[in-house]
Design an enzyme around this catalytic site. Structure first.
Site, PDB file in Angstrom:
ATOM      1  N   ASP A  81       0.847  -1.191   0.000  1.00 18.49           N
ATOM      2  CA  ASP A  81       0.000   0.000   0.000  1.00 18.49           C
ATOM      3  C   ASP A  81       0.886   1.246   0.000  1.00 18.49           C
ATOM      4  O   ASP A  81       1.848   1.319  -0.754  1.00 18.49           O
ATOM      5  CB  ASP A  81      -0.928  -0.060   1.237  1.00 18.49           C
ATOM      6  CG  ASP A  81      -2.178   0.798   1.100  1.00 18.49           C
ATOM      7  OD1 ASP A  81      -2.041   1.990   0.801  1.00 18.49           O
ATOM      8  OD2 ASP A  81      -3.277   0.276   1.333  1.00 18.49           O
ATOM      9  N   THR A  83       3.613   3.877   1.434  1.00 16.92           N
ATOM     10  CA  THR A  83       4.825   3.852   2.251  1.00 16.92           C
ATOM     11  C   THR A  83       5.519   5.204   2.166  1.00 16.92           C
ATOM     12  O   THR A  83       5.449   5.887   1.142  1.00 16.92           O
ATOM     13  CB  THR A  83       5.782   2.742   1.772  1.00 16.92           C
ATOM     14  OG1 THR A  83       5.143   1.474   1.910  1.00 16.92           O
ATOM     15  CG2 THR A  83       7.056   2.715   2.596  1.00 16.92           C
ATOM     16  N   TYR A  84       6.197   5.559   3.238  1.00 18.63           N
ATOM     17  CA  TYR A  84       6.984   6.795   3.286  1.00 18.63           C
ATOM     18  C   TYR A  84       8.471   6.467   3.247  1.00 18.63           C
ATOM     19  O   TYR A  84       8.935   5.514   3.886  1.00 18.63           O
ATOM     20  CB  TYR A  84       6.686   7.560   4.577  1.00 18.63           C
ATOM     21  CG  TYR A  84       7.708   8.633   4.898  1.00 18.63           C
ATOM     22  CD1 TYR A  84       7.700   9.854   4.230  1.00 18.63           C
ATOM     23  CD2 TYR A  84       8.702   8.407   5.848  1.00 18.63           C
ATOM     24  CE1 TYR A  84       8.645  10.831   4.508  1.00 18.63           C
ATOM     25  CE2 TYR A  84       9.646   9.378   6.136  1.00 18.63           C
ATOM     26  CZ  TYR A  84       9.624  10.587   5.462  1.00 18.63           C
ATOM     27  OH  TYR A  84      10.564  11.549   5.739  1.00 18.63           O
ATOM     28  N   VAL A 146       8.676  -3.825   4.099  1.00 16.36           N
ATOM     29  CA  VAL A 146       9.157  -4.761   3.088  1.00 16.36           C
ATOM     30  C   VAL A 146       8.175  -4.749   1.927  1.00 16.36           C
ATOM     31  O   VAL A 146       6.966  -4.905   2.133  1.00 16.36           O
ATOM     32  CB  VAL A 146       9.285  -6.192   3.654  1.00 16.36           C
ATOM     33  CG1 VAL A 146       9.654  -7.177   2.544  1.00 16.36           C
ATOM     34  CG2 VAL A 146      10.317  -6.241   4.769  1.00 16.36           C
ATOM     35  N   CYS A 181       1.027   1.765   5.066  1.00 16.34           N
ATOM     36  CA  CYS A 181       0.599   0.445   4.586  1.00 16.34           C
ATOM     37  C   CYS A 181      -0.893   0.220   4.762  1.00 16.34           C
ATOM     38  O   CYS A 181      -1.373  -0.920   4.743  1.00 16.34           O
ATOM     39  CB  CYS A 181       1.399  -0.668   5.278  1.00 16.34           C
ATOM     40  SG  CYS A 181       3.179  -0.519   5.030  1.00 16.34           S
TER      41      CYS A 181
END
Length: 230
Positions: A81, A83-84, A146, A181
């Site tokens: 989804d 992510t930073y 991940v 996420c």
């Protein structure tokens, strides 16, 4: 016999250029013109990425606010989804052909989590897996994201790219721009927060390299890239 690994330290590099470097290595592996197993180690400036399972609804700030605060937003082809990425976060992109690891994608992803867990354990941090949620967790807080992607050679062998992002000295307030996420009932943390002091990024790059090579049975050679390369 240990697998030869080309470990490349890139420093801070923008997301688009890093993706270009990844895809160039992936295409070389898919074409069979260069068999080197490679890991790119780097940091990104403030970047929000939306994976194939993601939605912009999980970005909480308007576009003009993100731009004013120095964020860029990219839609990417990894799993997962939103992510930073940002300064103080150590990102590793393993560009590997997976025959030495039984061509097993699920095992490859588990090994990505495992080497981070081992590196954390060496400084007394207990990293864990949480059910079917990807990444590495400390209690209810994610410390490492991940997200992998693979393509298939004509032979059927898989080639990996994208990878992991470990929060070392990351400004955790930046995660307030997203629902990380897409998970609303858990938080994020960093090595610096857990240990109570700022960390050496070179130390953590070496720690991750050592753990990666332990789990994947690799023999690394280290290199950097000139400004002309990146």
């Amino acid at each position: 016999m240990a697998v030869a690994l080309d470990w490349q330290s890139l420093g801070e590099i923008d997301y688009d250029r890093a993706l270009q470097l990844q895809l160039a290595r992936v295409e070389a592996l898919l074409a069979g013109v260069d068999e080197r197993q490679t890991v790119f180690a780097l940091e990104h400036p403030r970047t929000i990425t939306i994976g194939r399972n993601g939605t912009r609804d999980h970005i909480l700030l308007p576009a003009e606010v993100l731009e004013r605060q120095g964020f860029v937003v990219r839609e990417v082809d990894r799993g997962g989804d939103v992510t930073y990425h940002g300064p103080g976060q150590l990102v590793l992109y393993p560009i590997l052909h997976l025959a030495p690891w039984e061509n097993d994608v699920a095992k490859f992803v588990r090994n990505l989590e495992e080497f981070v867990i081992r590196a954390l354990a060496n400084v007394g941090i207990t990293g864990t897996r949480v059910g079917d949620l990807p990444g590495v967790w400390v209690g209810d807080d994610k410390i490492c994201a991940v997200g992998a992607r693979v393509k298939r050679r004509p032979s059927g062998e898989f080639v990996s790219y994208h990878g992991i992002a470990l929060n070392v000295n990351t400004q955790l307030a930046d995660f307030g721009a997203i629902i990380p996420c897409g998970i609303q009932d858990r938080g994020v943390t960093s090595v610096a927060k857990v240990l109570g002091q700022a960390q050496s990024m070179p130390f953590w790059e070496q720690a991750l390299c050592d753990a990666f090579c332990d789990v994947f049975d690799c023999a690394p050679t280290h290199s950097g890239m000139s400004h002309a390369d990146v």
